[in-house]
Design a protein around this motif. Structure first.
Motif, PDB file in Angstrom:
ATOM      1  N   PRO A  20       0.354   4.004  -8.438  1.00 50.66           N
ATOM      2  CA  PRO A  20      -0.797   3.226  -8.364  1.00 50.66           C
ATOM      3  C   PRO A  20      -0.520   2.048  -9.559  1.00 50.66           C
ATOM      4  O   PRO A  20      -1.051   0.975  -9.713  1.00 50.66           O
ATOM      5  CB  PRO A  20      -2.102   3.746  -8.811  1.00 50.66           C
ATOM      6  N   ASP A  21       0.496   2.328 -10.622  1.00 51.38           N
ATOM      7  CA  ASP A  21       0.564   1.630 -11.399  1.00 51.38           C
ATOM      8  C   ASP A  21       1.317   0.417 -11.523  1.00 51.38           C
ATOM      9  O   ASP A  21       1.289  -0.522 -12.156  1.00 51.38           O
ATOM     10  CB  ASP A  21       1.139   2.291 -12.676  1.00 51.38           C
ATOM     11  N   LYS A  22       1.903   0.380 -10.504  1.00 49.83           N
ATOM     12  CA  LYS A  22       2.615  -0.952 -10.005  1.00 49.83           C
ATOM     13  C   LYS A  22       1.833  -1.922  -9.353  1.00 49.83           C
ATOM     14  O   LYS A  22       2.234  -2.903  -8.751  1.00 49.83           O
ATOM     15  CB  LYS A  22       3.775  -0.513  -9.109  1.00 49.83           C
ATOM     16  N   PHE A  23       0.384  -1.739  -9.430  1.00 54.35           N
ATOM     17  CA  PHE A  23      -0.387  -2.574  -8.583  1.00 54.35           C
ATOM     18  C   PHE A  23      -0.091  -4.157  -8.935  1.00 54.35           C
ATOM     19  O   PHE A  23      -0.156  -4.833  -7.933  1.00 54.35           O
ATOM     20  CB  PHE A  23      -1.856  -2.266  -8.858  1.00 54.35           C
ATOM     21  N   SER A  24      -0.416  -4.489 -10.199  1.00 51.91           N
ATOM     22  CA  SER A  24      -0.119  -5.989 -10.712  1.00 51.91           C
ATOM     23  C   SER A  24       1.219  -6.477  -9.990  1.00 51.91           C
ATOM     24  O   SER A  24       1.222  -7.425  -9.635  1.00 51.91           O
ATOM     25  CB  SER A  24      -0.122  -6.216 -11.954  1.00 51.91           C
TER      26      SER A  24
ATOM     27  N   GLY B   1      11.194  -6.969  -1.069  1.00 53.80           N
ATOM     28  CA  GLY B   1      10.824  -7.307  -2.597  1.00 53.80           C
ATOM     29  C   GLY B   1      10.251  -6.158  -3.207  1.00 53.80           C
ATOM     30  O   GLY B   1      10.290  -5.366  -4.173  1.00 53.80           O
ATOM     31  N   ILE B   2       8.898  -5.696  -2.284  1.00 55.73           N
ATOM     32  CA  ILE B   2       8.135  -4.581  -2.695  1.00 55.73           C
ATOM     33  C   ILE B   2       9.033  -3.170  -2.659  1.00 55.73           C
ATOM     34  O   ILE B   2       8.515  -2.602  -3.564  1.00 55.73           O
ATOM     35  CB  ILE B   2       6.824  -4.621  -1.747  1.00 55.73           C
ATOM     36  N   GLY B   3       9.699  -3.085  -1.877  1.00 51.87           N
ATOM     37  CA  GLY B   3      10.308  -2.132  -1.777  1.00 51.87           C
ATOM     38  C   GLY B   3      11.432  -1.694  -2.815  1.00 51.87           C
ATOM     39  O   GLY B   3      11.426  -0.689  -3.426  1.00 51.87           O
ATOM     40  N   LEU B   4      11.898  -2.860  -3.338  1.00 49.91           N
ATOM     41  CA  LEU B   4      12.907  -2.847  -4.599  1.00 49.91           C
ATOM     42  C   LEU B   4      11.800  -2.580  -5.575  1.00 49.91           C
ATOM     43  O   LEU B   4      12.251  -1.746  -6.401  1.00 49.91           O
ATOM     44  CB  LEU B   4      13.464  -4.381  -4.693  1.00 49.91           C
ATOM     45  N   VAL B   5      10.734  -2.937  -5.771  1.00 48.34           N
ATOM     46  CA  VAL B   5       9.740  -2.716  -6.816  1.00 48.34           C
ATOM     47  C   VAL B   5       9.358  -1.246  -6.772  1.00 48.34           C
ATOM     48  O   VAL B   5       9.368  -0.821  -7.936  1.00 48.34           O
ATOM     49  CB  VAL B   5       8.491  -3.508  -6.927  1.00 48.34           C
ATOM     50  N   GLY B   6       9.325  -0.785  -5.796  1.00 51.54           N
ATOM     51  CA  GLY B   6       8.891   0.467  -5.529  1.00 51.54           C
ATOM     52  C   GLY B   6       9.926   1.447  -5.965  1.00 51.54           C
ATOM     53  O   GLY B   6       9.697   2.628  -6.978  1.00 51.54           O
ATOM     54  N   ARG B   7      11.133   1.090  -5.895  1.00 53.16           N
ATOM     55  CA  ARG B   7      12.359   2.288  -6.322  1.00 53.16           C
ATOM     56  C   ARG B   7      12.501   1.749  -7.889  1.00 53.16           C
ATOM     57  O   ARG B   7      12.878   2.624  -8.624  1.00 53.16           O
ATOM     58  CB  ARG B   7      13.384   2.012  -5.431  1.00 53.16           C
TER      59      ARG B   7
ATOM     60  N   ALA C 130       0.895  -1.104   0.286  1.00 53.75           N
ATOM     61  CA  ALA C 130      -0.141   0.017   0.139  1.00 53.75           C
ATOM     62  C   ALA C 130       0.778   1.364   0.120  1.00 53.75           C
ATOM     63  O   ALA C 130       0.495   2.178  -0.533  1.00 53.75           O
ATOM     64  CB  ALA C 130      -0.906   0.165   1.260  1.00 53.75           C
ATOM     65  N   GLY C 131       1.889   1.196   0.702  1.00 58.56           N
ATOM     66  CA  GLY C 131       2.885   2.266   0.826  1.00 58.56           C
ATOM     67  C   GLY C 131       3.393   2.574  -0.707  1.00 58.56           C
ATOM     68  O   GLY C 131       3.510   3.657  -1.161  1.00 58.56           O
ATOM     69  N   VAL C 132       4.124   1.569  -1.163  1.00 56.89           N
ATOM     70  CA  VAL C 132       4.366   1.787  -2.742  1.00 56.89           C
ATOM     71  C   VAL C 132       3.231   2.420  -3.667  1.00 56.89           C
ATOM     72  O   VAL C 132       3.737   3.298  -4.600  1.00 56.89           O
ATOM     73  CB  VAL C 132       5.130   0.393  -3.354  1.00 56.89           C
TER      74      VAL C 132
END
Lengths: 682, 177
Positions: B59-63, B136-142, B52-54
């Motif tokens: 929001p485009d990174k949802f999938s 991993g989600i942190g990595l995807v966020g950046r 949710a933070g990312v």
């Protein structure tokens, strides 16, 4: 099925024809332009590179595009949904794009600014509404106070205080003020946490009161510039709030009414995006006062086509082609047949192979296909996944985008159908089993999983062998890789006598013994020999004594090479995930079906309700099971490729071939026929 | 004193009459579903909070975030799988009391022990997989384009839940199947 060779192309032309040539490169779409700002060593002497950070044209495009994007999103939120998903994107010619980007740009951007300023107003009003809401919340406990707030001030004789204190402090506070004579205390309102009071007393007792209040943690209520009774103030705010809401709505309608401007904005977005990409490409060039210099990569087979495409623009262009130097880092261009192509998406998620490596996609696709289906393994689910994927793919195709991953899922659906039919799984029910039912024969299932795993591991080692041979490491290929394949074959043959009686089985067992022992000897002695040779060559004192010492050390190293077997064994165990996920789908499907059979077992009214509920559970439950398991299958099938397979032979870390080409978001660019004819000819 | 001893003797006599086989087996089934399910709930929730933070930024990174969030959810399914098979093979689901009561206390204990790998490894690996998913989600966020690597690293944790499931399955199958 391969990594295609690329050629380095360098091009010099006059600046006068630069724009036309850049446009042609974009149309041609197969030139990967090297950024000379990051590789100044490639620049011939006397040429320089512009600094992309300070390019005004580019930042102008970027800022216009950003505003366009915002405005389009804003207005499009009001478009009827559904329509846009099915719509085929409109086509536009290059002339259209040119016209929109020049003649109509000012008008469209004016409307963009209009939309954005309207949205700015909304944001501003929303901020004010938020402030009002906060204030209303603060006022709420004061509503019972029936005195205009401007009158809450000290008089000549009396002190007036309005405020709140924590409810917990109340008893102590009452105790503190018991002695006061002139105090008039009114409780305005109270809740669990705090009590709002209005306190009045004579000036002489002010100190006592203030002290007691301070001790109780009293906070004065603030009414700044407000006038009237709190309830009137609140009513006034409510009124303003309503007005604001109406204004937001009316501005929203104004934005919604701008949908007619959307086609123009989208058109301009694409037109400017094309121009921006061209500008970006130009900023990778080197130049002098009159000429510019381009360095890039084209597919080797496109050499003539590229030359012709450029020469069709102007004669005053000098091109030079050459093969990449052995140590030069060139991009990796991968091309596959339409069946394998979708699986490139899986490899892309891992890494791009080096230009000198083989393309793993064709050797990976069958495994991914088989594993995905095995992990979902329900024929009914397979049909649904395949249909859903095919429909998605068709819709996206019409929009001009090709999403490889969607095709992978579609193919995975077909594989799921095949495995499901073999295992007899149809929406969690078992019938017409073509091969065996994994729930009844789990050990057979486990053996099938490990057999598939062994095949992939051996395939991985064989591919590594090929890579070693190509690199000229013949000894490594034989002793480090081929011997291991022989070892696995030998171990499998060893198991033959357990399968049946007879001379053939016994012979196979004996052969297995010989092959596995020979391969172990090969692994140990091969490794030892290689390391001995390497050590001996670098040694300066060569005596019999040192030869024996080095030999023993090398032999130990060779025995250590056998330790690799644990790695292969844990790789093999990893394939039990095929078993686990395959069974999980079937069992969850069975759970759903047993819930349904309980629901529909009622009589009378219960039966009707049960059937209705049962159908809902059937649809919802199985869709949930499909989504969760397809996701799991995709992730785990990928992992088996990445870790257990690619890990054996693929180095990766290459640069993908990224051609400079036409990229649009809303419109399909139609190439003028004359140009495409020209390119086809070439 | 005698009274207490008598009472104890009565309790022991009553306890001996209980069908301990099915009791142990079903305790195993319940623990498998319970512990693995708890682990998955914790893991998925941790990943969801990070996701949710990312998404608040992009929001485009949802999938991509959703795939990572779903990963620690499998352990709960593995627990359910074992629990369901115990319930099915023990005859409880089909109402086959004969099979159910034929389970000896020894068999019941085997099943209980067999359920433990998937229950305990499921619980702990789901929580730790959740932690890996958060990273991993942190990595995807950046760096959104690196989601393949984030997924692979998170999936590595699950291997051990798969191995535990394998042993649980083989044990339960060996005793009841």
């Amino acid at each position: 099925m391969a990594v295609r060779p690329v050629k380095k192309v360098t091009l010099v032309a006059l600046k006068a024809s630069r724009d036309a040539l850049v446009s042609q490169m974009q149309r041609y779409g197969m030139l990967d332009i090297t950024d000379l700002t990051t590789r100044p060593e490639e620049l011939p002497e006397g040429l320089q590179c512009p600094d992309p950070g300070t390019d005004d044209t580019l930042s102008e495009y970027a800022s216009d595009l950003e505003r366009l994007d915002q405005a389009i999103r804003l207005i499009a939120a009001n478009e009827e949904s559904g329509k846009s998903f099915l719509a085929v994107p409109p086509a536009a010619t290059e002339e259209d794009m040119e016209r929109v980007a020049t003649a109509e740009r000012g008008d469209i951007m004016a409307r963009v600014d209009e939309a954005l300023s309207l949205y700015g107003q909304i944001a501003d009003i929303r901020a004010r509404v938020t402030r009002i809401d906060q204030r209303l919340e603060q006022l709420a406990p004061w509503l019972p106070l029936n005195i205009p707030v401007e009158d809450l001030h000290d008089t000549r004789e009396a002190v007036v205080l309005a405020g709140a204190m924590p409810a917990a402090e109340w008893p102590a506070f009452i105790d503190d003020i018991r002695e006061m004579n002139t105090l008039d205390l009114e409780e305005v309102s109270s809740d669990r946490e705090s009590i709002r009071i209005l306190a009045l007393c004579h000036r002489l007792e002010n100190l006592t009161l203030t002290r007691a209040l301070t001790r109780a943690g009293f906070v004065r209520a603030e009414f700044q510039d407000e006038k009237g009774r709190p309830s009137d103030i609140a009513a006034g705010y409510e009124e303003t709030r309503r007005e604001y809401a109406e204004r937001i709505e009316s501005i929203g309608r104004q934005i919604a009414a701008m949908t007619d401007a959307l086609p123009g904005m989208r058109h301009l977005y694409d037109a400017l995006a094309l121009l921006r990409d061209r500008r970006k490409a130009q900023l990778r060039f080197g130049d002098t006062a009159n000429v510019f210099y381009v360095s890039g990569w084209v597919p080797a087979r496109d050499e003539t086509a590229f030359r012709r495409a450029m020469l069709s623009v102007t004669d005053a262009v000098e091109m030079h082609f050459r093969d990449p130097l052995p140590e030069e880092s060139a991009p990796t261009l991968i091309e596959n047949n339409p069946v394998v192509e979708p699986f490139e998406a899986i490899t892309e998620m891992y890494s791009t192979p080096q230009r000198t490596e083989m393309d793993p996609n064709a050797a990976m696709a069958p495994f991914f296909f088989a594993f995905f289906g095995m992990m979902v393994s329900d024929a009914g689910y397979g049909i649904l996944i395949a249909i859903a994927g095919a429909v998605m793919y068709w819709l996206m195709r019409r929009k001009g985008t090709k999403v490889k991953l969607v095709m992978v899922v579609t193919l995975g659906g077909i594989s799921t159908l095949i495995w499901g039919a073999l295992f007899g799984g149809w929406f969690g029910f078992t019938f017409n089993t073509l091969w065996f039912n994994p729930l009844e024969e789990p050990l057979t299932m486990l053996i099938v999983c490990f057999a598939l795993g062994l095949i992939q591991i051996v395939a991985g080692i064989l591919l590594k062998t090929v890579a070693e041979l190509r690199a000229g490491h013949i000894a490594d290929a034989i002793f480090g890789n081929l011997c291991w394949v022989l070892f696995f074959v030998g171990v499998l043959l060893l198991a033959a006598p357990m399968l049946g009686e007879g001379a053939a089985f016994t012979a196979a067992g004996t052969a297995g013994k010989i092959v596995s022992l020979a391969s172990v000897a090969g692994i140990v002695l091969g490794k030892a020999g290689m390391s001995f040779a390497a050590k001996w060559r670098t040694r300066n004192k060569k005596s019999l004594f040192s030869a024996v010492g080095t030999g023993v050390a090398s032999l130990l190293g060779g025995v250590m090479a056998l330790y690799n077997v644990t790695g292969y064994f844990s790789d093999l165990l990893s394939y039990s995930r095929l078993f686990a996920l395959g069974l999980a789908t079937g069992v969850v499907g069975m759970v759903i079906n047993s819930i349904i059979s309980m629901l529909v077992s009622g009589t009378g009214v219960m039966a009707v309700a049960g059937w209705i509920l049962g159908i809902a559970v059937f649809v919802g439950g199985h869709i949930f099971n499909i989504v969760v398991n397809a996701l799991g299958a995709y992730v785990h099938a990928s992992r088996l490729q990445y870790i257990e397979y690619f890990g054996k032979f693929l180095e990766g870390g290459g640069t993908p071939f990224k051609p400079f080409r036409v990229k649009t978001r809303y419109y399909l660019l139609k190439q003028s026929s004359e140009l495409s004819d020209n390119m086809k000819e070439a | 004193m005698e009274l207490i001893l008598n009472a104890a003797a009565t309790v022991a006599a009553e306890a001996a009459k209980l069908p301990w086989g099915p009791v142990f087996a079903l305790t195993g089934a319940v623990l498998a579903a319970l512990l693995a399910g708890i682990g998955s709930a914790i893991g998925v929730s941790m990943a969801g909070q990070a996701g949710a933070g990312v998404l608040s930024e992009d929001p485009d990174k949802f999938s991509r975030v959703l795939v990572l969030q779903a990963l620690p959810g499998t352990q709960g399914i593995y627990g359910l799988l074992i629990a369901f098979l115990v319930v099915l093979w023990s005859g409880l689901l089909t109402g086959d009391m004969e099979t159910l009561l034929a389970i000896t206390p020894e068999q019941g204990l085997f099943v209980l022990a067999g359920c433990m790998p998937v229950a305990i490894v499921g619980l702990i690996s789901a929580v730790y997989q959740g932690k890996a998913a958060v990273a991993g989600i942190g990595l995807v966020g950046r760096r959104g384009e690196e989601s393949g690597k984030a997924i692979t690293m998170t999936v590595l944790v699950e291997t051990y839940a798969v191995l535990a499931l394998l042993i649980s399955f083989l044990t339960v199958f060996g005793v009841l199947g």
